[in-house]
Design a protein around this motif. Structure first.
Motif, short mmCIF file in Angstrom:
data_model
loop_
_atom_site.label_atom_id
_atom_site.label_comp_id
_atom_site.label_asym_id
_atom_site.label_seq_id
_atom_site.Cartn_x
_atom_site.Cartn_y
_atom_site.Cartn_z
N TYR A 222 0.84 -1.21 0.04
CA TYR A 222 -0.06 0.03 0.09
C TYR A 222 0.79 1.40 0.13
O TYR A 222 0.35 2.54 0.28
N ASP A 223 2.15 1.32 -0.41
CA ASP A 223 2.95 2.29 -0.33
C ASP A 223 2.24 3.29 -1.12
O ASP A 223 2.49 4.53 -0.83
N GLU A 224 2.00 3.09 -2.43
CA GLU A 224 1.19 3.89 -3.36
C GLU A 224 0.34 5.09 -2.79
O GLU A 224 0.02 5.88 -2.91
N TYR A 225 -0.45 4.24 -1.85
CA TYR A 225 -1.65 4.89 -0.94
C TYR A 225 -0.90 6.30 -0.46
O TYR A 225 -1.60 7.22 -0.49
N GLY A 226 0.03 5.94 0.39
CA GLY A 226 0.84 6.88 1.21
C GLY A 226 1.15 7.95 0.30
O GLY A 226 1.25 9.44 0.48
N GLN A 227 1.65 7.69 -0.96
CA GLN A 227 2.36 8.73 -1.98
C GLN A 227 1.12 9.56 -2.41
O GLN A 227 1.24 10.67 -2.76
N LEU A 228 0.18 8.87 -2.83
CA LEU A 228 -1.23 9.47 -3.45
C LEU A 228 -1.63 10.54 -2.16
O LEU A 228 -2.10 11.83 -2.55
N LEU A 229 -1.72 10.11 -0.80
CA LEU A 229 -2.08 10.94 0.16
C LEU A 229 -1.16 12.12 0.51
O LEU A 229 -1.73 13.42 0.59
N ALA A 230 0.15 12.09 0.24
CA ALA A 230 0.91 13.12 0.33
C ALA A 230 0.72 14.11 -0.83
O ALA A 230 0.74 15.42 -0.59
N GLN A 231 0.54 13.60 -2.03
CA GLN A 231 0.30 14.50 -3.22
C GLN A 231 -1.06 15.12 -3.00
O GLN A 231 -1.25 16.52 -3.16
N PHE A 232 -2.06 14.65 -2.46
CA PHE A 232 -3.20 15.11 -2.19
C PHE A 232 -3.19 16.32 -1.12
O PHE A 232 -3.85 17.36 -1.28
N MET A 273 -4.03 -4.85 6.53
CA MET A 273 -4.78 -3.78 7.59
C MET A 273 -3.68 -3.05 8.17
O MET A 273 -3.47 -1.72 8.13
N LYS A 274 -2.81 -3.71 8.60
CA LYS A 274 -1.56 -3.37 9.38
C LYS A 274 -0.51 -2.50 8.44
O LYS A 274 -0.21 -1.38 8.64
N LEU A 275 -0.67 -3.01 7.13
CA LEU A 275 0.29 -2.48 6.06
C LEU A 275 -0.36 -1.21 5.67
O LEU A 275 0.23 -0.06 5.31
#
Length: 401
Positions: A222-232, A273-275
């Protein structure tokens, strides 16, 4: 002489930001000594939900994938999910209620909450912000949709949906800011306003999307989610011309603290879920966001007791399906049971599986939505809203030192 500026907080996300906390479950908050003080804050002298004096709200929560209707007025209970008409109050709260009440206690000036939330939305597509570029299908998806003969259809759908809810959100915030008196009649233009914070509470639809976030990525799933959220976060700050806008990320709390027996594990969902929670919290650890982005864990607010009861309820539901389908291992294998007999059989099974105390707890503590929506418990939404507000207050205190 101008008064204090209007503090504006934006709250966005999916169904748990919309809010399924049933007003009918308020009593459950008061039954717990730890949360009983919250209920006192939520009720007025007449015992009915409090109506805030200095907090107003504009809530946009229309049907899925639609801009929807707007409800606005003084903050009170009823700005959660609105099943019939988004402009009319219903019987639910989201995190906005205790968030606003907590903020009103800490600031003696006016406050406005702008909430934009829709059920079933993801960050990878629906809320994808401009800086993340277009949604691109990965190799696994291309192969899968090609085999199904749906590649062109899916690509068209994703292209049309990409950024749609992000645009709805930004457009609505701008609409409110362009005519604040429409929503907050007492607004004083001389005192002005300040964008004081943004709360993001979302995640489920990305968590279950193992096509966008494949298991093959292992610990980096799920690393991409964190990247998308940072860009958000970057894009929201840019689009609202608020480069220092503080952010609170409500980290998904489904499954709570992973207590065995309180949830079902599907496709290693506990590991995933932990990830996912780690990815949600990742922007708060980035150097560029230190001190202005905080991750708030909501898992502690999910009640294990309700999870235990739900697992028993699922057994009752499973038996009900077996009886209806004349399952060979059920008491209705030959199909001779009447509907009345099946109901009686299920009622007897439920009474043996669940204690009277568990049945009573379930009835008073839950409303709609099931485990994905924290059982529709206002207790969860109240605690989450308070925690989000306190995170901002802590940031403000640290920044003033």
């Amino acid at each position: 002489m101008a008064g204090k500026p209007l503090k504006i907080y934006i709250m966005a996300g999916q169904s748990n930001m919309v809010g399924t906390g049933g007003i009918a479950t308020f009593g459950h908050i008061g039954a717990d000594p730890e949360t009983a003080p919250l209920l006192k804050k939520m009720l007025g002298p007449d015992g009915k939900p409090k109506i805030c004096d200095r907090v107003w709200i504009s809530s946009l929560n229309g049907k899925m994938n639609q801009y929807g209707g707007e409800g606005f007025g003084r903050l009170t209970a009823g700005y959660g999910v609105r099943r019939e008409d988004p402009a009319k109050p219903d019987d639910f709260i989201g995190p906005e209620y205790l968030f606003g009440i907590t903020m009103e206690e800490s600031y003696d000036g006016p406050i406005l909450i702008i909430k934009t939330a829709w059920g079933g939305q993801n960050l990878s597509v629906d809320y994808r912000s401009p800086g993340s570029g277009p949604y691109v299908l990965n190799d696994q998806q291309v192969e899968m949709y090609t085999e199904r003969g749906k590649l062109d259809q899916i690509r068209t759908q994703r292209t049309e949906a990409t950024g749609r809810n992000y645009r709805y959100m930004v457009d609505h915030v701008r609409k409110v800011l362009a005519d604040i008196n429409r929503v907050y009649p007492d607004y004083d233009p001389e005192a002005g306003y300040e964008l004081s914070g943004f709360v993001w509470f979302q995640g489920w639809n990305d968590f279950v999307d193992t096509a966008t976030y494949p298991d093959s990525l292992g610990e980096n799933q799920y690393d991409e989610y964190g990247q998308l959220l940072a860009q958000f976060i970057r894009d929201v700050r840019q689009d609202l011309n608020a480069p220092e806008l503080p952010f609170v990320v409500g980290v998904i709390g489904v499954y709570g603290n992973y207590t065995p027996g309180t949830f079902r594990i599907v496709n290693q969902s506990d590991r995933r879920m932990k990830l996912f929670r780690k990815a949600m919290a990742a922007p708060a650890e980035m150097e560029e966001f230190k001190g202005s982005v905080v991750a708030v864990q909501t898992a502690p607010f999910r009640e294990d007791a309700l999870g235990f009861i739900e697992q028993k309820q699922l057994k009752v539901q499973s038996l009900g399906r077996q009886l209806a389908k004349k399952h060979p291992d059920s008491a209705n294998a030959d199909g001779s049971m009447t509907p009345e007999q099946r109901r009686a059989y299920l009622d007897d099974y439920r009474s043996k599986l669940l204690t009277p105390e568990e049945i009573a707890l379930w009835d008073r503590a839950t409303s709609i939505g099931g485990f994905v929506h924290y059982y529709g418990s206002a207790k969860f939404h109240a605690q989450a809203g308070k925690a989000f507000a306190e995170a901002f207050l802590e940031m403000e205190e640290k920044s003033s030192l």
